[in-house]
Write a protein that holds these residues in place. Sequence first.
Motif, PDB file in Angstrom:
ATOM      1  N   UNK A 108      29.628  16.474  36.530  1.00 29.65           N
ATOM      2  CA  UNK A 108      29.351  17.000  35.200  1.00 29.65           C
ATOM      3  C   UNK A 108      28.863  15.854  34.323  1.00 29.65           C
ATOM      4  N   UNK A 109      27.640  15.963  33.841  1.00 29.59           N
ATOM      5  CA  UNK A 109      27.081  14.968  32.932  1.00 29.59           C
ATOM      6  C   UNK A 109      27.222  15.475  31.509  1.00 29.59           C
ATOM      7  N   UNK A 110      27.816  14.647  30.664  1.00 32.06           N
ATOM      8  CA  UNK A 110      28.042  15.013  29.270  1.00 32.06           C
ATOM      9  C   UNK A 110      27.131  14.123  28.418  1.00 32.06           C
ATOM     10  N   UNK A 111      26.235  14.745  27.683  1.00 32.64           N
ATOM     11  CA  UNK A 111      25.167  14.048  26.970  1.00 32.64           C
ATOM     12  C   UNK A 111      25.344  14.294  25.469  1.00 32.64           C
ATOM     13  N   UNK A 112      25.078  13.291  24.632  1.00 38.92           N
ATOM     14  CA  UNK A 112      25.436  13.417  23.218  1.00 38.92           C
ATOM     15  C   UNK A 112      24.836  14.613  22.494  1.00 38.92           C
ATOM     16  N   UNK A 113      23.565  14.891  22.731  1.00 38.62           N
ATOM     17  CA  UNK A 113      22.900  15.873  21.878  1.00 38.62           C
ATOM     18  C   UNK A 113      22.079  16.870  22.687  1.00 38.62           C
ATOM     19  N   UNK A 114      22.052  18.089  22.196  1.00 34.53           N
ATOM     20  CA  UNK A 114      21.219  19.123  22.805  1.00 34.53           C
ATOM     21  C   UNK A 114      19.768  18.687  22.875  1.00 34.53           C
ATOM     22  N   UNK A 115      19.330  17.933  21.866  1.00 41.43           N
ATOM     23  CA  UNK A 115      17.918  17.594  21.753  1.00 41.43           C
ATOM     24  C   UNK A 115      17.405  16.688  22.868  1.00 41.43           C
ATOM     25  N   UNK A 125      25.674  19.060  30.334  1.00 45.38           N
ATOM     26  CA  UNK A 125      26.118  19.716  29.106  1.00 45.38           C
ATOM     27  C   UNK A 125      26.149  18.698  27.972  1.00 45.38           C
ATOM     28  N   UNK A 126      26.602  19.128  26.823  1.00 40.16           N
ATOM     29  CA  UNK A 126      26.622  18.264  25.644  1.00 40.16           C
ATOM     30  C   UNK A 126      28.040  17.888  25.254  1.00 40.16           C
ATOM     31  N   UNK A 127      28.157  16.828  24.428  1.00 40.27           N
ATOM     32  CA  UNK A 127      29.457  16.439  23.887  1.00 40.27           C
ATOM     33  C   UNK A 127      30.136  17.613  23.196  1.00 40.27           C
ATOM     34  N   UNK A 128      29.368  18.347  22.402  1.00 34.87           N
ATOM     35  CA  UNK A 128      29.945  19.460  21.640  1.00 34.87           C
ATOM     36  C   UNK A 128      30.502  20.516  22.588  1.00 34.87           C
ATOM     37  N   UNK A 129      29.708  20.943  23.560  1.00 34.75           N
ATOM     38  CA  UNK A 129      30.160  21.962  24.503  1.00 34.75           C
ATOM     39  C   UNK A 129      31.370  21.475  25.295  1.00 34.75           C
ATOM     40  N   UNK A 130      31.338  20.234  25.748  1.00 38.17           N
ATOM     41  CA  UNK A 130      32.398  19.707  26.611  1.00 38.17           C
ATOM     42  C   UNK A 130      33.708  19.525  25.854  1.00 38.17           C
ATOM     43  N   UNK A 163      28.279   6.904  26.060  1.00 36.17           N
ATOM     44  CA  UNK A 163      29.673   7.230  25.715  1.00 36.17           C
ATOM     45  C   UNK A 163      30.062   6.766  24.322  1.00 36.17           C
ATOM     46  N   UNK A 164      29.357   5.743  23.800  1.00 34.76           N
ATOM     47  CA  UNK A 164      29.710   5.258  22.470  1.00 34.76           C
ATOM     48  C   UNK A 164      29.501   6.324  21.406  1.00 34.76           C
ATOM     49  N   UNK A 165      28.709   7.363  21.721  1.00 31.10           N
ATOM     50  CA  UNK A 165      28.445   8.429  20.757  1.00 31.10           C
ATOM     51  C   UNK A 165      29.663   9.326  20.542  1.00 31.10           C
ATOM     52  N   UNK A 166      30.700   9.151  21.375  1.00 30.95           N
ATOM     53  CA  UNK A 166      31.945   9.894  21.151  1.00 30.95           C
ATOM     54  C   UNK A 166      32.631   9.463  19.867  1.00 30.95           C
ATOM     55  N   UNK A 167      32.371   8.243  19.443  1.00 29.22           N
ATOM     56  CA  UNK A 167      33.108   7.658  18.326  1.00 29.22           C
ATOM     57  C   UNK A 167      33.045   8.560  17.098  1.00 29.22           C
ATOM     58  N   UNK A 168      34.129   8.564  16.327  1.00 25.80           N
ATOM     59  CA  UNK A 168      34.157   9.399  15.135  1.00 25.80           C
ATOM     60  C   UNK A 168      35.530   9.990  14.906  1.00 25.80           C
ATOM     61  N   UNK A 169      35.566  11.118  14.217  1.00 26.35           N
ATOM     62  CA  UNK A 169      36.826  11.698  13.763  1.00 26.35           C
ATOM     63  C   UNK A 169      37.700  12.230  14.893  1.00 26.35           C
ATOM     64  N   UNK A 170      37.118  12.486  16.076  1.00 26.48           N
ATOM     65  CA  UNK A 170      37.874  13.061  17.191  1.00 26.48           C
ATOM     66  C   UNK A 170      37.925  12.115  18.392  1.00 26.48           C
ATOM     67  N   UNK A 171      37.649  10.847  18.136  1.00 29.35           N
ATOM     68  CA  UNK A 171      37.534   9.861  19.215  1.00 29.35           C
ATOM     69  C   UNK A 171      38.831   9.734  20.013  1.00 29.35           C
ATOM     70  N   UNK A 172      39.930   9.566  19.311  1.00 28.16           N
ATOM     71  CA  UNK A 172      41.200   9.308  19.997  1.00 28.16           C
ATOM     72  C   UNK A 172      41.674  10.506  20.813  1.00 28.16           C
ATOM     73  N   UNK A 173      41.746  11.722  20.258  1.00 28.41           N
ATOM     74  CA  UNK A 173      42.160  12.853  21.113  1.00 28.41           C
ATOM     75  C   UNK A 173      41.197  13.081  22.279  1.00 28.41           C
TER      76      UNK A 173
END
Length: 746
Positions: A272-279, A339-344, A372-382
Amino acid sequence: MYYAHRTESNDRNEWQTLIDHLNGVGELASVFASYFNAASWGRLAGLLHDAGKFSGEFQRRLAGAPIPVDHATAGAKFITAAWGEKNKISRILAYIIAGHHAGLADFGSSSAADDSTLARRLVKVIPPYEEMFDEYMPDAAGQPLFPPLQKSLHAGMQFSMFIRMLYSCLVDADSLDTEHYADQKQSKLRKNNTSISELWVNYQQHMSDKFPAASATGLSRIRAELLMEVLDQAAEPPGFKSLTLPTGSGKTLLSLGFALKHAETHNLRRIIFVIPYTNIIEQNAQVFRDAVGAEHVLEHHSNAQLDSDEDTEMKDELRKLNKKLSLATENWDYPIVVTTNVQFFESLFSNKRSRCRKLHNLSQSVIVLDEAQMMNGEFYKPSLYALEELTRNYGSTVVLSTATQPDIRKRFDHPVEIKELISNLAKRFDPFQRVRLEQLGLVDNDYLREQLVAQSQALCIVNTRSAARNLFTEVKERLGKEIVFHLSARMCPAHRTKKLKAIRQRLKDKLPCILISTQLIECGVDVDFPVVYRELAGLDSIAQAAGRCNREGKLPERGKTFVFETKETPTSGWFGLTTAAAKTVMNRFVSDPLSLEALQAYFDELYFYQTGGGGNPSADKTDKHQILSLLAEEASQLSFPFATVSDKFELIQTATRPVIVSYDEDAHKHLESLRYAEKIGNILRKLQPYIVQIYPQEFNAFRQAGEIIEVREQVFQFQHPDRWYKDDIGIQPFTEEYHAQEVYVF
């Protein structure tokens, strides 16, 4: 005879018996849960989930009586009584059985005003079912089971994920068994039986044809060496991995190679590849299709996804069956999923049936987080804790793949082993240092325009769509539309692909080419400009922009990447935080602001800001919505706020609406098919390259004006694309006001 589902016919010989359905779902759920050592849990959930259908009321409703019947609470009440109310372990099954239509509920209080909490459901009076259930399924509960879990970093994360995983097993098994009964033809077409071993062979052939190691020189030789090193690491046991590769090293194909060989070596089930953006998902998916075969790659994101949150209990049984079939989202039972970060991540924390259905297929899989650095933000830790839990208790390998890797281990409260797949990182990065970074400071549009006009070939990346359109218009007026190009998410993927093909050809032919783009060009888009201008952003974004400069190292000297600021450059919020950290680090590492040391310092600086200086846990912006605290609060009682967490875990707060554009003949043909097709899932997938994401207010303005129409339920298209869709910028803003307001990246 008791029945689970019916057809349109009144001939009950055609109806599905309840005992067949319960046994079928139990068997399937058992198989799904066996991949994380919970087969007995899955079987029991399947056997109990429709116990309430043994009531006379439900059977009368199935026969056509217009009466509402709650059949999902019965199994939850049954297991609670059978295992003893004081044995809280029964709540694991109670959550998933009670919620197998409406979703996982908050445990809440039994005094709740409605049935929205599990505690209230467990004391609810329901139609009697016990007598017939006991006759058909005596001793169904058996002895209490024990969760097959290793001790975890976070008990709340551990047990809530176990419940979600079992829930996933149940709802997927329920959907598949129902589909098999109702539509055997579709059921047979669903599964892709290709083995990972076959795909590994395809990949090796592709790489030997496209990248013959024996003839490699320069950067190609170094890429071949990196590939061999990555493949050598595939024999390492499953777990948490880090793949830090310099921009331009072929990270997409290298990560695919590791994932395939690792999965083949350890008998893992899928990748499963998780990619930051749909675009940018289309480009990566195409790389994977080219390498292993298009028929083995499933693209799944939110563009045209049919989804349903409503409780179907109050609908008539026939409509519910049809709805379940038409709304069934992909369950990821495929060799390679993109898939995308949002979907995953939103699925990992969701309480919805449709979102959770695929989760069990994460077990014994390789999960690669690209950029993977694009995960950073308000939900990074969980998010990090969820990934670690997948490696700990579900036999998965998680690979964090990036050119700008923060030290993830520092983000956990307890020691975590993360294996780096590349040795001697500094040495590996040196040959790819092809760029010199210079800071221009604060500039205006006139200065920027004159700089670009003076170049033969240059890329300029700005932070917002409106800024990109303004600058593009000004430069195009000076140089002409044959020379100046624009990219943003206002253009559908098929359009962007066409533009990129033209851009690459002009670069290759050494013809004048100026590209003005939003940030979407940075994530894995393979272009090679001699000069890049980048508006101030996070240092990881600047590094990605620099990766589009002198990418192949063919210039006699280093390429130049200029970092500039404008009066519109964000100074507050998340973007303000990243730009401030970037400026601090660039001023500290003047000689080499893109070195590994500088990037590590940037992430440390950012993390320091995010966590309130490290002295106040409540100020930790990496878990701004207190997801981990919510899960931990009553974990010892297995009392979890599933619905609350699901509502809070929203990666993109300003949700866009997907709209289909009739961009070319293929899009027009598929849209015509969509209008009348009985089943539309395959058509929607074919239309994904023709989708543009529109923000809600502008979407509503277009729709009220009759310019966006609903062609199928929750599927929209532009009514007059010739009026609104332009060849240079894609969808033009509905009004000048919306153009000015569009301060979003991409």
